[in-house]
Write a protein that holds these residues in place. Sequence first.
Motif, short mmCIF file in Angstrom:
data_model
loop_
_atom_site.label_atom_id
_atom_site.label_comp_id
_atom_site.label_asym_id
_atom_site.label_seq_id
_atom_site.Cartn_x
_atom_site.Cartn_y
_atom_site.Cartn_z
N LEU A 211 0.83 -1.20 0.00
CA LEU A 211 0.00 0.00 0.00
C LEU A 211 0.87 1.26 0.00
CD1 LEU A 211 -2.73 1.49 0.33
CD2 LEU A 211 -2.50 1.16 2.80
N ASP A 212 1.90 1.25 0.82
CA ASP A 212 2.81 2.38 0.89
C ASP A 212 3.51 2.62 -0.46
OD1 ASP A 212 4.11 4.49 2.06
OD2 ASP A 212 5.49 3.27 3.25
N LYS A 213 3.91 1.54 -1.11
CA LYS A 213 4.55 1.66 -2.43
C LYS A 213 3.58 2.23 -3.47
CE LYS A 213 7.81 -2.17 -1.78
NZ LYS A 213 8.13 -3.56 -2.18
N LEU A 214 2.34 1.78 -3.41
CA LEU A 214 1.34 2.29 -4.35
C LEU A 214 1.17 3.80 -4.20
CD1 LEU A 214 -1.42 -0.48 -4.05
CD2 LEU A 214 -0.13 0.10 -6.12
N ALA A 215 1.04 4.24 -2.95
CA ALA A 215 0.87 5.68 -2.71
C ALA A 215 2.09 6.45 -3.20
CB ALA A 215 0.63 5.93 -1.22
N TYR A 216 3.27 5.91 -2.98
CA TYR A 216 4.51 6.56 -3.40
C TYR A 216 4.59 6.66 -4.93
CZ TYR A 216 9.50 7.62 -3.64
OH TYR A 216 10.71 8.22 -3.89
N ASN A 217 4.11 5.60 -5.61
CA ASN A 217 4.16 5.57 -7.08
C ASN A 217 3.09 6.45 -7.72
OD1 ASN A 217 6.23 3.76 -6.85
ND2 ASN A 217 5.03 1.96 -7.42
N ASN A 236 5.47 6.09 10.21
CA ASN A 236 5.94 6.98 9.15
C ASN A 236 5.88 6.26 7.80
OD1 ASN A 236 6.60 9.20 10.82
ND2 ASN A 236 8.51 8.19 11.43
N TYR A 237 5.27 6.91 6.82
CA TYR A 237 5.12 6.32 5.49
C TYR A 237 5.97 7.08 4.48
CZ TYR A 237 1.27 3.91 7.73
OH TYR A 237 0.53 3.14 8.59
N LYS A 238 6.19 6.45 3.33
CA LYS A 238 7.05 7.04 2.30
C LYS A 238 6.50 8.36 1.77
CE LYS A 238 9.35 3.08 0.13
NZ LYS A 238 9.50 2.38 -1.17
N SER A 239 5.20 8.41 1.61
CA SER A 239 4.61 9.53 0.88
C SER A 239 3.60 10.30 1.71
CB SER A 239 3.94 9.01 -0.39
OG SER A 239 3.36 10.06 -1.11
N ASP A 240 3.53 11.60 1.48
CA ASP A 240 2.57 12.44 2.18
C ASP A 240 1.14 12.24 1.69
OD1 ASP A 240 4.59 13.54 3.69
OD2 ASP A 240 4.89 15.26 2.36
N ASN A 241 0.96 11.57 0.56
CA ASN A 241 -0.39 11.39 0.03
C ASN A 241 -1.08 10.14 0.59
OD1 ASN A 241 1.43 9.80 -1.48
ND2 ASN A 241 -0.07 9.58 -3.13
N LEU A 242 -0.46 9.47 1.56
CA LEU A 242 -1.09 8.37 2.29
C LEU A 242 -1.44 8.87 3.68
CD1 LEU A 242 -2.00 5.46 2.78
CD2 LEU A 242 0.39 4.86 3.25
N LYS A 243 -2.73 8.98 3.95
CA LYS A 243 -3.21 9.46 5.25
C LYS A 243 -3.83 8.30 6.02
CE LYS A 243 -4.26 13.91 3.10
NZ LYS A 243 -3.00 14.51 3.54
N VAL A 244 -3.53 8.21 7.30
CA VAL A 244 -4.04 7.13 8.14
C VAL A 244 -4.95 7.72 9.20
CG1 VAL A 244 -3.45 5.12 9.53
CG2 VAL A 244 -1.86 5.92 7.79
N ILE A 245 -6.18 7.23 9.26
CA ILE A 245 -7.15 7.75 10.22
C ILE A 245 -7.93 6.59 10.84
CG2 ILE A 245 -7.42 9.94 8.97
CD1 ILE A 245 -10.09 8.91 7.91
N SER A 246 -8.54 6.84 11.98
CA SER A 246 -9.48 5.89 12.57
C SER A 246 -10.90 6.41 12.30
CB SER A 246 -9.25 5.73 14.08
OG SER A 246 -9.42 6.97 14.73
N ALA A 247 -11.87 5.52 12.36
CA ALA A 247 -13.24 5.94 12.03
C ALA A 247 -14.26 5.04 12.72
CB ALA A 247 -13.46 5.90 10.51
N ASN A 248 -15.37 5.64 13.15
CA ASN A 248 -16.48 4.85 13.67
C ASN A 248 -17.40 4.45 12.52
OD1 ASN A 248 -18.26 7.04 13.11
ND2 ASN A 248 -17.85 7.95 15.12
N LEU A 249 -18.50 3.79 12.84
CA LEU A 249 -19.38 3.25 11.80
C LEU A 249 -19.93 4.35 10.89
CD1 LEU A 249 -20.96 0.91 10.50
CD2 LEU A 249 -22.68 1.17 12.31
N CYS A 250 -20.41 5.44 11.47
CA CYS A 250 -20.98 6.53 10.65
C CYS A 250 -19.92 7.16 9.76
CB CYS A 250 -21.62 7.59 11.55
SG CYS A 250 -23.04 6.98 12.49
#
Length: 366
Positions: A211-217, A236-250
């Motif tokens: 996933l990280d490679k895909l975002a970087y490419n 820490n990920y390779k690229s700034d265009n990969l954002k990691v968040i948590s989320a509830n059902l809604c």
Amino acid sequence: MVKVGVFLGYDVSLNIDKWKEEYKQNKVNDTLPYGYDRANSRDINVEYIKLDQIEKKIFFNEYLQRAYLYLIKLPILLFKYDVIWTHYDRDGLFISKLRNIPLLRKFMAKQIANFVWLIDLSKDYSYSKIKNISKLLNRIDKIVYHSPSETQKFIDIFKLNAKKLKCVHFGINFNAYSDKKLMIKPKLLRKDLKDYVLSVGTDVHRDIELLDKLAYNMQDKTFILCSCNPKYLNKNYKSDNLKVISANLCEMRYLYKYCSCVIIPLKYNNHVSGCTTLLEAAAMKKPVVISDIPGIRDYVLNNKTGIITPIGDVNSFENAILKLVNDKNYAQILGNNAYKYTNNRFTTENWALEHAKISKDILNIK
């Protein structure tokens, strides 16, 4: 009337009443965990084993509650119910141990145990551990699992009779995933952000490196990884265009609604890791790109309800994403097809009713 006890471990036993309230408040995705209660009928009464308020007060800390639940309450309940259903590997094996009293076993409940991780974990087991687990598995009346690829594994590794085994496809409550339900934008998401590439889940068989490679490419695309695991939220990920968040059902409904596609990169596994995300995406009519692990082709029809790519193949994944992002009509066709294919097949109702059918079979009830 067949009396069924569902045992899902300490945490669920402690919080089952809270779950019921949260379902009414639109905070959880099914009436009860995994929807086993959907098998309730004139012929079958399904109860989730729980600690009631009096028991919680008497056994006032976690240590006492666990000891009481596993060593006193659960053994007694084996004589109350006709059948016990479990979902987690450890609970199935523990109840099998409790049923290891020859003179009393015939008075105890029959057992149907679902196993998720066992086949994949067994590759690291010693010969003696496999032998011990095999004894426990042989005492269980019916063993169920999510992927047809696991059948021969159970036979080869644990020397089980095929008659003891049953592949029952996993399911979700499709009604919980709809854009007609309450949707809330996650706080960390830009208000105008749409058409991002979404990935959900970070269990051990998710290929986060891919996933990280895909975002970087693909720097011109926004990738969102949804996880509740602090390890990945703080990574820490390779690229700034990969954002990691948590989320509830809604918030998950919102994320599915406005993504361009859902991607599920996977490492090799036998238990169809990612099938929950796959079905949630299908419920929201979103196209999926997923790795070609054993059993996944029961859940996805390649190029009809989703796109299946070779395990670990970054280029194939990238091409599949571009195909969906650049051809929204094709993406919509796949999403609609996925919904039609899955919404009556892979449901918690079917999951529960199959358990009810198996229960009648092992009890010799017509």
